[in-house]
Design a protein around this motif. Structure first.
Motif, PDB file in Angstrom:
ATOM      1  N   ASN A  36       6.002  21.310   9.526  1.00 36.55           N
ATOM      2  CA  ASN A  36       6.890  20.994  10.646  1.00 36.55           C
ATOM      3  C   ASN A  36       6.454  19.789  11.474  1.00 36.55           C
ATOM      4  O   ASN A  36       7.000  19.558  12.546  1.00 36.55           O
ATOM      5  N   HIS A  37       5.504  19.024  10.980  1.00 41.28           N
ATOM      6  CA  HIS A  37       5.111  17.781  11.643  1.00 41.28           C
ATOM      7  C   HIS A  37       5.779  16.627  10.906  1.00 41.28           C
ATOM      8  O   HIS A  37       5.918  16.650   9.690  1.00 41.28           O
ATOM      9  N   GLY A  38       6.157  15.586  11.642  1.00 42.67           N
ATOM     10  CA  GLY A  38       6.865  14.466  11.052  1.00 42.67           C
ATOM     11  C   GLY A  38       6.083  13.168  11.039  1.00 42.67           C
ATOM     12  O   GLY A  38       6.601  12.153  10.598  1.00 42.67           O
ATOM     13  N   SER A  39       4.829  13.200  11.535  1.00 36.62           N
ATOM     14  CA  SER A  39       4.052  11.963  11.530  1.00 36.62           C
ATOM     15  C   SER A  39       2.566  12.260  11.372  1.00 36.62           C
ATOM     16  O   SER A  39       2.087  13.336  11.724  1.00 36.62           O
ATOM     17  N   VAL A  40       1.880  11.259  10.838  1.00 37.15           N
ATOM     18  CA  VAL A  40       0.440  11.325  10.654  1.00 37.15           C
ATOM     19  C   VAL A  40      -0.058   9.884  10.604  1.00 37.15           C
ATOM     20  O   VAL A  40       0.703   8.977  10.245  1.00 37.15           O
ATOM     21  N   TYR A  41      -1.310   9.663  11.002  1.00 40.65           N
ATOM     22  CA  TYR A  41      -1.820   8.295  10.960  1.00 40.65           C
ATOM     23  C   TYR A  41      -3.214   8.241  10.357  1.00 40.65           C
ATOM     24  O   TYR A  41      -3.924   9.229  10.291  1.00 40.65           O
ATOM     25  N   ASP A  42      -3.560   7.053   9.914  1.00 38.10           N
ATOM     26  CA  ASP A  42      -4.905   6.735   9.442  1.00 38.10           C
ATOM     27  C   ASP A  42      -5.308   5.455  10.155  1.00 38.10           C
ATOM     28  O   ASP A  42      -4.451   4.656  10.540  1.00 38.10           O
ATOM     29  N   TYR A  43      -6.596   5.278  10.365  1.00 36.97           N
ATOM     30  CA  TYR A  43      -7.041   4.048  11.021  1.00 36.97           C
ATOM     31  C   TYR A  43      -8.336   3.560  10.393  1.00 36.97           C
ATOM     32  O   TYR A  43      -9.051   4.306   9.737  1.00 36.97           O
ATOM     33  N   ARG A  44      -8.580   2.283  10.621  1.00 38.58           N
ATOM     34  CA  ARG A  44      -9.827   1.650  10.202  1.00 38.58           C
ATOM     35  C   ARG A  44     -10.256   0.737  11.337  1.00 38.58           C
ATOM     36  O   ARG A  44      -9.418   0.169  12.041  1.00 38.58           O
ATOM     37  N   TYR A  45     -11.551   0.615  11.512  1.00 36.50           N
ATOM     38  CA  TYR A  45     -12.036  -0.303  12.533  1.00 36.50           C
ATOM     39  C   TYR A  45     -11.768  -1.730  12.111  1.00 36.50           C
ATOM     40  O   TYR A  45     -11.880  -2.084  10.941  1.00 36.50           O
ATOM     41  N   PHE A  46     -11.373  -2.556  13.081  1.00 35.16           N
ATOM     42  CA  PHE A  46     -11.012  -3.943  12.822  1.00 35.16           C
ATOM     43  C   PHE A  46     -12.215  -4.744  12.330  1.00 35.16           C
ATOM     44  O   PHE A  46     -12.127  -5.455  11.337  1.00 35.16           O
ATOM     45  N   TYR A  47     -13.334  -4.610  13.042  1.00 32.18           N
ATOM     46  CA  TYR A  47     -14.513  -5.392  12.676  1.00 32.18           C
ATOM     47  C   TYR A  47     -15.077  -4.881  11.357  1.00 32.18           C
ATOM     48  O   TYR A  47     -15.213  -3.696  11.144  1.00 32.18           O
ATOM     49  N   GLY A  48     -15.345  -5.809  10.463  1.00 36.92           N
ATOM     50  CA  GLY A  48     -15.820  -5.446   9.141  1.00 36.92           C
ATOM     51  C   GLY A  48     -14.722  -5.443   8.107  1.00 36.92           C
ATOM     52  O   GLY A  48     -14.985  -5.356   6.907  1.00 36.92           O
ATOM     53  N   ARG A  49     -13.463  -5.531   8.531  1.00 32.44           N
ATOM     54  CA  ARG A  49     -12.347  -5.605   7.590  1.00 32.44           C
ATOM     55  C   ARG A  49     -12.180  -7.036   7.114  1.00 32.44           C
ATOM     56  O   ARG A  49     -12.391  -7.985   7.866  1.00 32.44           O
ATOM     57  N   ALA A  50     -11.770  -7.183   5.892  1.00 30.59           N
ATOM     58  CA  ALA A  50     -11.541  -8.504   5.306  1.00 30.59           C
ATOM     59  C   ALA A  50     -10.344  -9.171   5.970  1.00 30.59           C
ATOM     60  O   ALA A  50      -9.351  -8.518   6.294  1.00 30.59           O
ATOM     61  N   GLN A  51     -10.446 -10.462   6.160  1.00 28.95           N
ATOM     62  CA  GLN A  51      -9.312 -11.229   6.664  1.00 28.95           C
ATOM     63  C   GLN A  51      -8.306 -11.417   5.542  1.00 28.95           C
ATOM     64  O   GLN A  51      -8.619 -11.224   4.372  1.00 28.95           O
ATOM     65  N   GLY A  52      -7.093 -11.775   5.913  1.00 25.09           N
ATOM     66  CA  GLY A  52      -6.056 -12.050   4.926  1.00 25.09           C
ATOM     67  C   GLY A  52      -5.020 -10.947   4.852  1.00 25.09           C
ATOM     68  O   GLY A  52      -4.871 -10.135   5.766  1.00 25.09           O
ATOM     69  N   ASP A  53      -4.295 -10.940   3.739  1.00 25.47           N
ATOM     70  CA  ASP A  53      -3.191 -10.003   3.559  1.00 25.47           C
ATOM     71  C   ASP A  53      -3.691  -8.619   3.152  1.00 25.47           C
ATOM     72  O   ASP A  53      -4.584  -8.492   2.322  1.00 25.47           O
ATOM     73  N   TRP A  54      -3.066  -7.605   3.741  1.00 21.61           N
ATOM     74  CA  TRP A  54      -3.350  -6.206   3.440  1.00 21.61           C
ATOM     75  C   TRP A  54      -2.050  -5.512   3.081  1.00 21.61           C
ATOM     76  O   TRP A  54      -1.010  -5.795   3.663  1.00 21.61           O
ATOM     77  N   GLU A  55      -2.136  -4.578   2.152  1.00 22.44           N
ATOM     78  CA  GLU A  55      -1.012  -3.701   1.843  1.00 22.44           C
ATOM     79  C   GLU A  55      -1.483  -2.273   2.070  1.00 22.44           C
ATOM     80  O   GLU A  55      -2.542  -1.878   1.580  1.00 22.44           O
ATOM     81  N   VAL A  56      -0.705  -1.523   2.831  1.00 17.69           N
ATOM     82  CA  VAL A  56      -0.992  -0.110   3.055  1.00 17.69           C
ATOM     83  C   VAL A  56       0.202   0.666   2.527  1.00 17.69           C
ATOM     84  O   VAL A  56       1.352   0.343   2.836  1.00 17.69           O
ATOM     85  N   SER A  57      -0.075   1.676   1.712  1.00 19.39           N
ATOM     86  CA  SER A  57       0.995   2.529   1.208  1.00 19.39           C
ATOM     87  C   SER A  57       0.579   3.985   1.373  1.00 19.39           C
ATOM     88  O   SER A  57      -0.611   4.296   1.458  1.00 19.39           O
ATOM     89  N   VAL A  58       1.569   4.844   1.434  1.00 20.05           N
ATOM     90  CA  VAL A  58       1.328   6.272   1.562  1.00 20.05           C
ATOM     91  C   VAL A  58       2.127   6.969   0.474  1.00 20.05           C
ATOM     92  O   VAL A  58       3.317   6.699   0.301  1.00 20.05           O
ATOM     93  N   LYS A  59       1.455   7.841  -0.261  1.00 20.45           N
ATOM     94  CA  LYS A  59       2.131   8.609  -1.306  1.00 20.45           C
ATOM     95  C   LYS A  59       1.808  10.083  -1.125  1.00 20.45           C
ATOM     96  O   LYS A  59       0.849  10.451  -0.432  1.00 20.45           O
ATOM     97  N   ASP A  60       2.622  10.923  -1.734  1.00 17.55           N
ATOM     98  CA  ASP A  60       2.362  12.360  -1.668  1.00 17.55           C
ATOM     99  C   ASP A  60       1.499  12.775  -2.854  1.00 17.55           C
ATOM    100  O   ASP A  60       1.111  11.941  -3.679  1.00 17.55           O
ATOM    101  N   SER A  61       1.190  14.042  -2.960  1.00 16.41           N
ATOM    102  CA  SER A  61       0.303  14.530  -4.016  1.00 16.41           C
ATOM    103  C   SER A  61       0.925  14.421  -5.409  1.00 16.41           C
ATOM    104  O   SER A  61       0.220  14.514  -6.405  1.00 16.41           O
ATOM    105  N   ASP A  62       2.240  14.182  -5.481  1.00 16.25           N
ATOM    106  CA  ASP A  62       2.917  13.973  -6.763  1.00 16.25           C
ATOM    107  C   ASP A  62       3.007  12.489  -7.121  1.00 16.25           C
ATOM    108  O   ASP A  62       3.749  12.116  -8.031  1.00 16.25           O
ATOM    109  N   GLU A  63       2.278  11.647  -6.367  1.00 20.36           N
ATOM    110  CA  GLU A  63       2.245  10.194  -6.591  1.00 20.36           C
ATOM    111  C   GLU A  63       3.562   9.506  -6.234  1.00 20.36           C
ATOM    112  O   GLU A  63       3.805   8.376  -6.661  1.00 20.36           O
ATOM    113  N   ILE A  64       4.409  10.152  -5.458  1.00 17.65           N
ATOM    114  CA  ILE A  64       5.654   9.536  -5.001  1.00 17.65           C
ATOM    115  C   ILE A  64       5.357   8.729  -3.745  1.00 17.65           C
ATOM    116  O   ILE A  64       4.788   9.251  -2.782  1.00 17.65           O
ATOM    117  N   ILE A  65       5.744   7.462  -3.765  1.00 12.01           N
ATOM    118  CA  ILE A  65       5.497   6.588  -2.619  1.00 12.01           C
ATOM    119  C   ILE A  65       6.448   6.967  -1.488  1.00 12.01           C
ATOM    120  O   ILE A  65       7.665   6.951  -1.663  1.00 12.01           O
TER     121      ILE A  65
END
Length: 98
Positions: A60-89
């Motif tokens: 019954n929840h409709g949202s969830v988040y993940d985070y990463r600390y900014f410092y130490g992350r690579a510069q440039g383009d990033w792609e973030v995707s979320v899929k379910d346990s059945d590999e559906i994006i």
């Protein structure tokens, strides 16, 4: 190829609080059971900075988040995707870190 959910969205923001971080939030349909969602972070420039993390989206929840600390992350383009346990994006997005 995976089927994409029509009612899911993923947004990423940089929060400049005490610990500067990048937070990506998935908003999706609510269901009456717990389910696992997998956040995949991919850097096109430095794949050694990639990460996958499984998070439980509670019933019954409709949202969830993940985070990463900014410092130490690579510069440039990033792609973030979320899929379910059945590999559906559920959703994906891209952003650029300066």
């Amino acid at each position: 190829m995976a089927e994409e959910y029509q009612n899911s969205s993923l947004t990423c923001e940089i929060f400049k609080d005490d610990h500067k971080k990048i937070q990506c939030t998935l908003i999706t349909d609510r269901v009456d059971y717990d389910r696992n969602v997998i956040f995949s972070w991919h850097s096109s420039m430095t794949p050694q900075d990639d990460r996958e993390r499984t998070i439980v989206l509670k019933a019954n929840h409709g949202s969830v988040y993940d985070y990463r600390y900014f410092y130490g992350r690579a510069q440039g383009d990033w792609e973030v995707s979320v899929k379910d346990s059945d590999e559906i994006i559920l959703s994906s997005t891209t952003f650029n870190l300066p």
